[in-house]
Motif scaffolding. Structure first.
Motif, PDB file in Angstrom:
ATOM      1  N   PRO A  14       0.830  -1.226   0.161  1.00 31.40           N
ATOM      2  CA  PRO A  14      -0.003   0.007   0.111  1.00 31.40           C
ATOM      3  C   PRO A  14       0.942   1.260  -0.049  1.00 31.40           C
ATOM      4  O   PRO A  14       0.503   2.348  -0.758  1.00 31.40           O
ATOM      5  CB  PRO A  14      -0.925  -0.172   1.344  1.00 31.40           C
ATOM      6  CG  PRO A  14      -0.919  -1.508   1.511  1.00 31.40           C
ATOM      7  CD  PRO A  14       0.430  -2.044   1.113  1.00 31.40           C
ATOM      8  N   THR A  15       1.946   1.123   0.713  1.00 33.70           N
ATOM      9  CA  THR A  15       2.683   2.574   0.862  1.00 33.70           C
ATOM     10  C   THR A  15       4.048   2.679  -0.052  1.00 33.70           C
ATOM     11  O   THR A  15       4.666   3.555  -0.205  1.00 33.70           O
ATOM     12  CB  THR A  15       3.325   2.660   2.328  1.00 33.70           C
ATOM     13  OG1 THR A  15       4.303   1.410   2.554  1.00 33.70           O
ATOM     14  CG2 THR A  15       2.154   2.963   3.253  1.00 33.70           C
TER      15      THR A  15
ATOM     16  N   LYS B 281       5.419  -5.731  -5.599  1.00 35.92           N
ATOM     17  CA  LYS B 281       4.391  -6.533  -6.060  1.00 35.92           C
ATOM     18  C   LYS B 281       4.232  -7.928  -5.622  1.00 35.92           C
ATOM     19  O   LYS B 281       5.461  -8.630  -5.411  1.00 35.92           O
ATOM     20  CB  LYS B 281       4.172  -6.172  -7.491  1.00 35.92           C
ATOM     21  CG  LYS B 281       3.869  -4.862  -8.038  1.00 35.92           C
ATOM     22  CD  LYS B 281       3.591  -4.724  -9.362  1.00 35.92           C
ATOM     23  CE  LYS B 281       3.465  -3.429  -9.917  1.00 35.92           C
ATOM     24  NZ  LYS B 281       2.820  -3.293 -11.273  1.00 35.92           N
ATOM     25  N   VAL B 282       3.039  -8.518  -5.728  1.00 39.52           N
ATOM     26  CA  VAL B 282       2.871  -9.877  -5.297  1.00 39.52           C
ATOM     27  C   VAL B 282       1.782 -10.433  -6.364  1.00 39.52           C
ATOM     28  O   VAL B 282       0.740  -9.639  -6.376  1.00 39.52           O
ATOM     29  CB  VAL B 282       2.518 -10.284  -3.853  1.00 39.52           C
ATOM     30  CG1 VAL B 282       1.259  -9.369  -3.544  1.00 39.52           C
ATOM     31  CG2 VAL B 282       2.588 -11.742  -3.349  1.00 39.52           C
TER      32      VAL B 282
END
Length: 206
Positions: free
Chosen positions: A91-92, A97-98
């Protein structure tokens, strides 16, 4: 009509050499795609398939058990398949990435290679697999490194770590047929690769 009958034994395809079969294949494929978060595409896919073939021959001494009126599954008939892919990022910090991928599909028909006319009397277990991966953006177009002449054609550089077959499911790829002393044949499964770790560097060019 006038289809050539064929059977599959592992990676070997055997053709009868005659237009002795009529066959059909019908299916439908659904896909829903979108972005759970901006810039990261996710999708769901569901497919149904019906593929049958019917011999147009009269049973003989060499094919005593063949029912000329029976529809049998084609070697490539996969009656259902479901797959999905989900992607997200921290989020920050969107540089992390996943992705998570899931596959569940019907097993393929198989049978004894000594009797090609009964080559699809059995069916392998369903194929199941879960993959997970994480990516880190090392360099992007806003970084000072890519302003140098040697890197002017590079858009971004990613480092990606993936785990294939996360749950270590023993999926069957084919069967090896063993002749017993009694004259019977026994099917021994050949399994696909177990859990695999994969590390790769991805360079995107402009």
């Amino acid at each position: 009509d006038r289809v050539i009958f064929y059977s599959v034994d592992n990676v070997q395809i055997r053709y009868s050499g005659h237009n002795d079969t009529k066959a059909y294949t019908a299916g439908v494929d659904f896909k829903l795609s979108g972005e759970l978060v901006p810039g990261a595409e996710s999708w769901l896919n569901f497919s149904l398939m019906d593929a049958k073939q019917q011999l147009l021959i009269t049973p003989t001494a060499n094919t005593p058990s063949v029912d000329p009126k029976a529809w049998m599954s084609s070697p490539t008939e996969q009656r259902y398949a479901f797959s999905c892919l989900f992607q997200d990022y921290w989020p920050t910090n969107s540089n992390y990435k996943v992705q998570l991928k899931f596959i569940w599909s019907d097993g393929l028909p198989f049978g004894s290679p000594n009797n090609p006319f009964q080559s699809t009397h059995f069916r392998a277990p369903a194929y199941r697999r879960v993959d997970i991966g994480g990516s880190r953006l090392l360099v992007s177009k806003s970084d000072e490194l890519l302003t140098k002449p040697a890197f002017k054609h590079i858009k971004s550089i990613w480092l990606n770590l993936e785990v294939f077959n996360l749950l270590s499911v023993k999926n069957v790829s084919s069967y090896y047929w063993v002749n017993h002393i009694s004259g019977q044949q026994l099917a021994a499964p050949n399994f696909l690769t177990d859990r695999i770790f994969n590390l790769k560097l991805i360079v995107d060019f402009k």
